[in-house]
Each structure stands twice: as C-alpha cells, then as structure tokens.
Scaffold this active site. Structure first.
Site, PDB file in Angstrom:
ATOM      1  N   ASP A  34       0.830  -1.219   0.000  1.00  0.00           N
ATOM      2  CA  ASP A  34       0.000   0.000   0.000  1.00  0.00           C
ATOM      3  C   ASP A  34       0.861   1.265   0.000  1.00  0.00           C
ATOM      4  OD1 ASP A  34      -2.310  -1.570   0.138  1.00  0.00           O
ATOM      5  OD2 ASP A  34      -2.336  -1.528   2.324  1.00  0.00           O
ATOM      6  N   GLU A 200     -11.378  -1.991  -2.621  1.00  0.00           N
ATOM      7  CA  GLU A 200     -10.807  -1.122  -1.582  1.00  0.00           C
ATOM      8  C   GLU A 200      -9.726  -0.247  -2.185  1.00  0.00           C
ATOM      9  OE1 GLU A 200      -9.395  -3.984   1.234  1.00  0.00           O
ATOM     10  OE2 GLU A 200      -7.845  -4.770  -0.107  1.00  0.00           O
TER      11      GLU A 200
END
Length: 321
Positions: A34, A200
C-alpha cells in the site's frame, strides 16, 4: 513480405494489448505494501510510505531509487485506541498549504472496528500524530473505515475510504483536513454487489475535465499460504466522473456503484496481484501509477511485495499503462 508484415502486426497487437513491466527500482524496493508517494518541494527528494512498521518511511533521490529505509512515521503508535494502533495500514500522503498530511488506517484483518487517523509534518521526516479524523466504523456500520485518501476537487477536500463492507465512500473534510467537515455525510461512490465485495484502496486523481477513481479489486494478501483462483487476485480498476463526489462510471458506461470498473493493470508475466495504488504527477515523467506487486521470480509473501511504477497515458480519455 506479406508474412513479415503479418508478424509485425501480431507483435504490435501484443504490445498494445499487454502491460508494460514496472520501471526499474533499486535499493529497498520491498516493504512496499500500500505505498504512498510524494516528492519534497524543497529539494526534489522522493518519499515512500507503506503499511506496517508504524508506517515505514523510505526515501530516494530519484523515483527509481536507490530507496533507503529511514524510520517509522508514527513510532509511538496511533492515539486511536483500537486494535491495530501499533500496526498501521494504508498510508496516503498529500500536501495542503505548507503542511504535509499523512492519513492512515487503524484496524485488524477481517474486522470492521476501524478508524482513519492523521499526522502532519512540515518536512516529511518528522511527524505529529493527531489521532482520529472522525471517520470510523464498527460492526453494523455501512462501511469499513480504512484506506483513506484525501483529494482537493477545486472547491473542497474530499476523503475517499472504505472496503468490502459497502465498499467505497467519500466525505467532505475541513480545510485543513484534520477532521470531517461539520454536518458532512458519507456517500457511497463505488460498490461491487457480487461475491465478497472485494474492493478497496480508493484514490482519486484528476486529468482534464474528469476525476478518476482508481481502486483495487480482489484478494490482496496471503498469496504464499492461500493463493486465489486465477483472476481473483488483486488488480487495479478505474471509473471516472465530472464530479469527485459521485456519478463514476467505467469505460462501458457501467456505474461504479453497480460493479463498474475498467481494468488498468492486472497480473501479467512475472507481475502478480498489483494493487494498493495511487497516482502522482512527476515533474519529469508526467502522470505515473504507483502500486505494490508480487514478483513471482522472488516469492509471494506479503513482506516480499515490491514497489512498482508505470507511466500512464490519458490521451484516450482513459488511463493506459
């Protein structure tokens, strides 16, 4: 002659329909789950933030590296008193005015007890944690409050966030964006109605007249112990809208709140499960897509995920890697 022309056309088609490999990366290119990417204005130095290690900070003189680990951004853990306060996720970094803002998630895997926090810095090296932004969730909430990313749409600062439970939402923030704006309500902007609702990591970026909503779809993690069926692993999709707060559709016109999403990047060659993406307008390269991925030549473990960068071409109206 004819056969050579046909062969050339086949090669061209393969190039057009394929994906470019990630650009070169040197130094510490793993520990990149991420990622969030930004360039310091004062000296042009690049900073990368990533999940784990209380938000790990890496830095480099160029976007390609060599990347060096510096420190944890929030070494004492978050002020938010939830499980996961010492294992912070999904950073997003952006600058408003003279201040850098680092948003992060406090949660635990498979839990909806989550919150989005924020820290600030004037130099990208030293951070002050302010704790909760006011975006949180618990069992029964319409969303899961993780993966926050702040975006200025020309009038307001909008935070996109969410995953799985109701998928992706947005809400107006105060300016400066330490907390949710008074009276602001969250609006759903993307939803996968089927299966596990695996969507997401939203990130909004503007090009021309459109706001582009990038997001990750599929299984993100644990590939070394539980590899998903082919095609069910992470990939990056996009929808676009003339508004940053709704009306997003994919290239076929399917609403992003009804499962829409045009694939920007997916597994190919030795690249597996790209996701956790963001977009950065580099002064030299122009718009780039950054993300994490598994290099199948090395290994599938979460800690082995590498930092990937590709230039993006928006000339067709849709981002192409």
């Amino acid at each position: 002659m004819k056969s050579s022309i046909i062969a050339s056309l086949i090669g061209l088609a393969a190039t057009v329909m394929g994906y470019a490999d990630p650009m070169a990366c040197s130094g510490v290119c793993n520990n990149a789950h991420d990622p969030a990417l930004i360039r310091r204005d004062s000296d042009g130095r690049y900073y990368r933030f990533s999940t784990g290690g209380k938000i790990a900070i890496h830095s480099a003189k160029t976007i390609n590296g060599p990347w060096t680990y510096l420190r944890a951004a929030i070494p004492a853990g978050s002020k938010i008193n939830l499980a996961g306060k010492d294992d912070l996720w999904a950073p997003d970094v952006t600058k408003f005015g003279d201040t850098y803002y680092l948003f992060y998630s406090v949660s635990s895997f498979g839990s909806q007890n989550s919150a989005i926090g924020v820290a600030t810095s004037t130099d990208l090296d030293n951070w002050t944690d302010h704790g909760a932004t006011g975006i949180s969730s618990k069992a029964g909430s319409p969303y899961n409050a993780i993966d926050g990313a702040a975006y200025y749409d020309g009038s307001n600062i909008v935070m996109s966030f969410g995953s799985f439970w109701g998928d992706i939402y947005s809400v107006k923030m105060n300016n400066p964006p330490l907390t949710v704006a008074s009276g602001a309500t969250s609006t759903r902007i993307a939803y996968k109605p089927s299966g596990t609702h695996a969507q997401e990591g939203a990130f909004i970026a503007k090009n021309g007249n459109y706001h582009y909503l990038f997001f990750s779809v599929g299984q993100c993690c644990g590939f070394d112990t539980s590899k998903p069926a082919a095609g069910a692993e992470y990939k990056i999709q996009v929808c676009r809208s003339t508004s940053a707060t709704g009306g997003f559709v994919d290239k076929s016109g399917v609403s992003c709140t009804n499962g829409g999403g045009t694939t920007v990047l997916e597994s190919h060659g030795w690249v597996y499960g790209p996701g956790g993406q963001g977009v950065y307008w580099d002064p030299t390269l122009g718009p780039v897509l950054y993300y994490h991925y598994v290099d199948t030549r090395i290994g599938y473990a979460d800690g082995q995920k590498k930092f990937g960068i590709n230039k993006i071409d928006f000339s067709s109206g849709w981002p192409v890697v």
